[in-house]
Design an enzyme around this catalytic site. Structure first.
Site, PDB file in Angstrom:
ATOM      1  N   HIS A  65      16.470  19.618  19.118  1.00  0.00           N
ATOM      2  CA  HIS A  65      15.473  20.686  19.063  1.00  0.00           C
ATOM      3  C   HIS A  65      14.248  20.248  18.283  1.00  0.00           C
ATOM      4  O   HIS A  65      13.122  20.590  18.631  1.00  0.00           O
ATOM      5  CB  HIS A  65      16.067  21.931  18.406  1.00  0.00           C
ATOM      6  CG  HIS A  65      17.259  22.435  19.130  1.00  0.00           C
ATOM      7  ND1 HIS A  65      18.189  23.258  18.572  1.00  0.00           N
ATOM      8  CD2 HIS A  65      17.667  22.206  20.387  1.00  0.00           C
ATOM      9  CE1 HIS A  65      19.120  23.502  19.454  1.00  0.00           C
ATOM     10  NE2 HIS A  65      18.832  22.886  20.554  1.00  0.00           N
ATOM     11  N   ARG A  85       7.538  26.736  28.429  1.00  0.00           N
ATOM     12  CA  ARG A  85       8.994  26.701  28.219  1.00  0.00           C
ATOM     13  C   ARG A  85       9.358  27.809  27.238  1.00  0.00           C
ATOM     14  O   ARG A  85       9.238  27.636  26.027  1.00  0.00           O
ATOM     15  CB  ARG A  85       9.421  25.354  27.645  1.00  0.00           C
ATOM     16  CG  ARG A  85       9.290  24.176  28.601  1.00  0.00           C
ATOM     17  CD  ARG A  85       9.741  22.901  27.897  1.00  0.00           C
ATOM     18  NE  ARG A  85      10.063  21.811  28.786  1.00  0.00           N
ATOM     19  CZ  ARG A  85       9.256  20.765  29.009  1.00  0.00           C
ATOM     20  NH1 ARG A  85       8.090  20.696  28.407  1.00  0.00           N
ATOM     21  NH2 ARG A  85       9.645  19.801  29.817  1.00  0.00           N
ATOM     22  N   ARG A 141       8.181  30.124  32.380  1.00  0.00           N
ATOM     23  CA  ARG A 141       9.499  29.805  32.926  1.00  0.00           C
ATOM     24  C   ARG A 141      10.532  30.613  32.156  1.00  0.00           C
ATOM     25  O   ARG A 141      10.518  30.609  30.918  1.00  0.00           O
ATOM     26  CB  ARG A 141       9.786  28.309  32.762  1.00  0.00           C
ATOM     27  CG  ARG A 141      11.200  27.962  33.175  1.00  0.00           C
ATOM     28  CD  ARG A 141      11.456  26.502  33.118  1.00  0.00           C
ATOM     29  NE  ARG A 141      11.689  26.029  31.755  1.00  0.00           N
ATOM     30  CZ  ARG A 141      11.964  24.763  31.473  1.00  0.00           C
ATOM     31  NH1 ARG A 141      11.995  23.851  32.429  1.00  0.00           N
ATOM     32  NH2 ARG A 141      12.185  24.399  30.237  1.00  0.00           N
ATOM     33  N   GLU A 171      14.682  21.280  40.666  1.00  0.00           N
ATOM     34  CA  GLU A 171      15.222  20.315  39.705  1.00  0.00           C
ATOM     35  C   GLU A 171      16.548  19.723  40.160  1.00  0.00           C
ATOM     36  O   GLU A 171      17.140  18.911  39.458  1.00  0.00           O
ATOM     37  CB  GLU A 171      15.447  20.997  38.339  1.00  0.00           C
ATOM     38  CG  GLU A 171      14.213  21.659  37.793  1.00  0.00           C
ATOM     39  CD  GLU A 171      14.439  22.235  36.418  1.00  0.00           C
ATOM     40  OE1 GLU A 171      14.258  21.509  35.442  1.00  0.00           O
ATOM     41  OE2 GLU A 171      14.824  23.424  36.325  1.00  0.00           O
ATOM     42  N   ASP A 209      14.771  16.647  35.196  1.00  0.00           N
ATOM     43  CA  ASP A 209      16.124  16.932  35.676  1.00  0.00           C
ATOM     44  C   ASP A 209      16.354  16.343  37.066  1.00  0.00           C
ATOM     45  O   ASP A 209      17.389  15.738  37.323  1.00  0.00           O
ATOM     46  CB  ASP A 209      16.374  18.447  35.690  1.00  0.00           C
ATOM     47  CG  ASP A 209      16.839  18.934  34.329  1.00  0.00           C
ATOM     48  OD1 ASP A 209      17.755  18.298  33.771  1.00  0.00           O
ATOM     49  OD2 ASP A 209      16.285  19.913  33.819  1.00  0.00           O
ATOM     50  N   ARG A 228      19.570  11.943  31.330  1.00  0.00           N
ATOM     51  CA  ARG A 228      18.262  11.786  30.685  1.00  0.00           C
ATOM     52  C   ARG A 228      18.345  11.677  29.165  1.00  0.00           C
ATOM     53  O   ARG A 228      17.379  11.285  28.510  1.00  0.00           O
ATOM     54  CB  ARG A 228      17.334  12.947  31.077  1.00  0.00           C
ATOM     55  CG  ARG A 228      17.793  14.299  30.574  1.00  0.00           C
ATOM     56  CD  ARG A 228      17.010  15.425  31.227  1.00  0.00           C
ATOM     57  NE  ARG A 228      15.938  15.925  30.374  1.00  0.00           N
ATOM     58  CZ  ARG A 228      15.286  17.070  30.588  1.00  0.00           C
ATOM     59  NH1 ARG A 228      15.577  17.809  31.641  1.00  0.00           N
ATOM     60  NH2 ARG A 228      14.347  17.461  29.794  1.00  0.00           N
ATOM     61  N   CYS A 284       5.907  19.248  37.259  1.00  0.00           N
ATOM     62  CA  CYS A 284       5.709  19.517  35.826  1.00  0.00           C
ATOM     63  C   CYS A 284       6.635  18.720  34.910  1.00  0.00           C
ATOM     64  O   CYS A 284       6.718  19.005  33.728  1.00  0.00           O
ATOM     65  CB  CYS A 284       5.840  21.011  35.545  1.00  0.00           C
ATOM     66  SG  CYS A 284       7.489  21.648  35.828  1.00  0.00           S
TER      67      CYS A 284
HETATM   68  C1  PEP Z   1      12.115  19.085  34.043  1.00  0.00           C
HETATM   69  O1  PEP Z   1      13.345  19.098  34.146  1.00  0.00           O
HETATM   70  O2  PEP Z   1      11.375  18.220  34.540  1.00  0.00           O
HETATM   71  C2  PEP Z   1      11.442  20.124  33.250  1.00  0.00           C
HETATM   72  C3  PEP Z   1      10.142  20.239  33.223  1.00  0.00           C
HETATM   73  O3  PEP Z   1      12.230  20.958  32.512  1.00  0.00           O
HETATM   74  P1  PEP Z   1      12.877  20.551  31.092  1.00  0.00           P
HETATM   75  O4  PEP Z   1      12.330  19.192  30.727  1.00  0.00           O
HETATM   76  O5  PEP Z   1      12.487  21.618  30.152  1.00  0.00           O
HETATM   77  O6  PEP Z   1      14.312  20.520  31.426  1.00  0.00           O
HETATM   78 MG    MG Z   2      14.455  20.869  33.583  1.00  0.00          MG
END
Ligand code: PEP
Ligand code: MG
Length: 746
Positions: free
Chosen positions: A363, A470, A506, A605, A629, A639, A676
């Site tokens: 976090h 986010r 989101r 995603e 994702d 990731r 994004c």
């Molecule tokens: C993604 O998965 O690319 C995304 C923008 O969402 P997060 O990184 O918050 O999972």
């Molecule tokens: Mg994501």
């Protein structure tokens, strides 16, 4: 053999203290100390070896060996008996040194005359600083009391070395904390920064190492441990209901009540140490063991003990986390770890952050990214090496930390900063111009955000809007579920700050790496593939409705854009949409103002959504590719796992072809599409996305300048030609071909 008594040790420590208080320069002090130890231990020889660099030990003072060998005799770690003590961090006690394993004859010292050898490591809080040796002609093994006494002396020497007591005229030694240190860590947020160390939890400084009155010191220790026990009991009461936290605190309690720990510290005091020094001596030993243990459970327990020792030291010295030090104007935060809320409190005052532990997906890392503060995690030893106010430079591009760097490093680092600053100026000059390619295509560049603190970047970066807000960050940084009214106020402030620019909110994306501190954690074998994002939202409609209400109210009669995360199949989108419609109907009934228009979209995603029926593409208001994702599922590469994270290139032909397929479907169905994920902010990747037909990209604010600058130089048809060429040649990734094209544009 003569028995040593406790008062012998105390006398020796007392003399050491007097020696330290004298006016002697560094070398003279060291010489005096070796003389005192040799005399007190009734040995002919006492020598001090200290580290000259990371793997070389140097004889720095001796009583009994040839004086000419001082600062001449050196050995590598692991070499000879002294080197072996340093390597193993264990004592060597032998009556017949020349016959002992690893003995190396050093003619210049004349040590072959001496048969018995006792070497103990000079270490402080897990760091080995050197080796203290006594030798004698008579073949004998040193008894437990003697070994123990020498260990106590070594501990005092470690503290003195640390405090720079041996620096000065004639001493070819510098204090440990005055030398340059370079560490490698893992990049969690890019960027370079120069500043001065600000320790989140400053080390406790122990200046009274030796004490005359063991009874008084023992009482101080007992009182402090009582206070400690009380505070641990309080922690236990406060954590009621949280099983995991309770388990950790139970372990603390076990240590706090440990008779063995207490006895060892009391013995140290009897030998002549102060209560603080006794705590630190045991802490040092535990740290050394921690470094050597390969058992992760054991390491964790030793780390608990370490934490407890720090608490005890703070009680004894009265030094809280506020030591009265003033924060430098250019602070770079150094900590073992830090929570997101604490980091938010520092906010943008920090120039950079270096953590000894932490992780890319923590976090705190999310917050650092949102604040665009360079962050390096896993920078081993940094909390041991850094002192408040030390000069520090961090290279969040390469994952390097330079502490007290020498001139050459500083000047090349400053060149790098200057180059980046020049580039920033170039970007600023095109801030208000659109991202139009040479071939006349306009690419809309939006920014990603998650905190109120992000919003000023909307103006500074030249972003056209917020392509991804986010919302989970607001949930993650608190220790209880936020209330609807608070959320609504916050979303309203975001919309106000955006001044009419589009903000894509989101809905809550929790689960996987984003675990709410106040929600019961799920023990899932594969959290990234588990109960997360929209899955939680649909299963717990109460939370989702509360958030949707907050958003609807925040719109205050203006337009609203909502996006659902992690949609894997059409039905999930429909169900989420139905929740929204129900919430809108409820709001209407309650007489609340409704938004003037509502755009509803989904994040793409999961590979499955790319193959959803046409009907889905027609129904959804817009799609945004969450490449972070999507890529991990496409390549089956976690990731968060450093080992596999970067193994597959985004510009890998397979992934790019997959993305092309998504673009084609969106074009065919007239579905607005954006990207994004992090890759949208990488100039070469962004260029390729534009070349395959993406017209909206959302990225970190700092990436907008570099991406725009590149797009404006390129012709997308030519980039496409480079991509096709690489594909036709059977190359695995198009990166090389596109980079070559880009080079030609400069
Ligand atoms: C993604 O998965 O690319 C995304 C923008 O969402 P997060 O990184 O918050 O999972
Ligand atoms: Mg994501």
């Amino acid at each position: 053999m003569q028995e040593r008594t406790e008062s012998d040790s105390r006398k020796l420590l007392g003399r050491l203290r007097d020696a330290m208080a004298g006016d002697d320069a560094g070398q003279a002090r060291l010489d005096k100390i070796t003389h005192l130890i040799a005399t007190s231990m009734k040995c002919e020889v006492c020598s001090i070896y200290l580290f000259r660099d990371d793997d070389t030990l140097e004889l720095c003072a001796t009583e009994g060996l040839n004086k000419e060998a001082v600062h001449q005799t050196r050995m590598k770690v692991g070499e000879g008996l002294v080197g072996r003590v340093a390597k193993s961090r264990n004592i060597i006690n032998t009556p017949d040194a020349p016959q002992a394993k690893g003995f190396r004859y050093m003619a210049e010292t004349g040590e072959d005359l001496f048969s018995s050898f006792l070497g103990v490591p000079i270490q402080r809080l897990g760091d080995i600083l050197g080796v203290l040796v006594v030798q004698s002609k008579v073949a004998r093994e040193f008894n437990t009391d003697e070994v123990y006494a020498l260990e106590v002396v070594a501990m005092v020497l470690a503290e003195m070395t640390e405090l720079g007591a041996f620096v000065g005229e004639g001493a070819a030694m510098s204090a440990r904390h005055s030398q340059p240190v370079s560490l490698r860590g893992t990049v969690a947020q890019e960027g370079v920064a120069e500043g001065h160390v600000w320790l989140h939890e400053p080390r406790v400084v122990v200046s009274n190492l030796i004490a005359d009155d063991p009874e008084c010191e023992t009482q101080r220790l007992i009182d402090a441990v009582d206070t400690l026990r009380l505070s641990v009991d309080q922690m236990l009461t406060m954590s009621a209901g949280d099983k995991e936290q309770q388990e950790v605190i139970e372990t603390y309690r076990m240590f706090a009540n440990s008779k063995g720990w207490m006895k060892r510290m009391q013995d140290d005091i009897t030998q002549g140490l102060s209560a603080e020094a006794a705590v630190e001596k045991e802490q040092s030993l535990a740290r050394a063991r921690m470094g050597q243990s390969s058992d992760s459970y054991m390491r964790e327990r030793l780390s608990d003990l370490d934490d407890l020792s720090n608490r005890l030291l703070r009680i004894l010295t009265g030094q809280g986390s506020n030591t009265g030090a003033e924060m430098p104007p250019d602070p770079i935060l150094v900590a073992r770890n830090i929570g997101p809320a604490e980091l938010l409190e520092y906010g943008r005052t920090l120039r950079g952050i270096v953590l000894e532990e932490g992780s890319v997906g923590s976090h705190a890392a999310i917050v650092a990214r949102a604040l665009a503060i360079p962050l390096i995690v896993h920078a081993g030893r940094i909390t041991n090496e850094a002192l408040n106010g030390d000069h520090i430079m961090i290279d969040g591009d390469l994952g390097r930390v330079h502490l007290r760097a020498d001139e050459n490093v500083v000047s090349s680092f400053r060149d790098k900063i200057a180059m980046q600053a020049a580039a920033q100026e170039r970007y600023a000059s095109i801030r208000d111009q659109p991202a139009v390619t040479k071939c006349g295509n306009t690419i809309a560049l939006h920014m990603n955000a998650g905190l109120m603190a992000d919003l000023p970047s909307l103006v500074n970066s030249g972003a056209e809007g917020v392509g991804l807000f986010r919302t989970e960050l607001q949930f993650l940084v608190r220790n209880k579920m936020p209330r609807r009214a608070d959320l609504s106020t916050l979303y309203r402030r975001v919309l106000d700050a955006a001044q009419g620019k589009r903000v894509v909110f989101r809905t809550l994306d929790i689960g996987s790496d984003k675990v709410l501190p106040y929600m019961k954690p799920n023990d899932e074998p594969n959290p990234a593939l588990g109960w997360r994002a929209i899955r939680v939202g649909l299963d717990k409609p109460g939370i989702m409705r509360m958030q949707l209400q907050a958003l609807l109210r925040a719109a205050d009669g203006g337009p609203l854009t909502v996006m659902f995360p992690f949609v894997a199949q059409f039905e999930e989108y429909r169900a989420a949409r139905a929740q929204l419609d129900k919430t809108i109907a409820g709001e209407k009934k309650l007489g609340h103002k409704l938004p003037s228009s509502i755009e509803v979209g989904a994040m793409l995603e999961t590979p499955s959504l790319a193959f959803a029926p046409d009907k889905f593409f027609e129904e959804v208001g817009f799609l945004s590719i969450g490449g972070n994702d999507l890529k991990q599922f496409f390549f089956a590469a976690d990731r968060e796992n450093e080992r596999v994270r970067k193994r597959y290139d985004t510009l890998n032909v397979s992934f790019l072809t997959f993305l092309e397929g998504i673009v084609e479907r969106c074009v065919a169905t007239g579905t607005p599409l954006s990207f994004c994920g992090e890759d949208a902010g990488r100039p070469i990747e962004a260029l390729c996305f534009a070349a395959i037909g993406l017209r909206t990209l959302s990225m970190r604010p700092a990436s907008i300048g570099p991406v725009k600058s590149l797009l404006r130089r390129c012709d997308l048809a030519e980039v496409r030609a480079a991509i096709h060429g690489a594909r036709d040649r059977g190359e695995m990734s198009v990166r090389g071909a596109v980079m070559e094209y880009v080079r030609q544009q400069y």
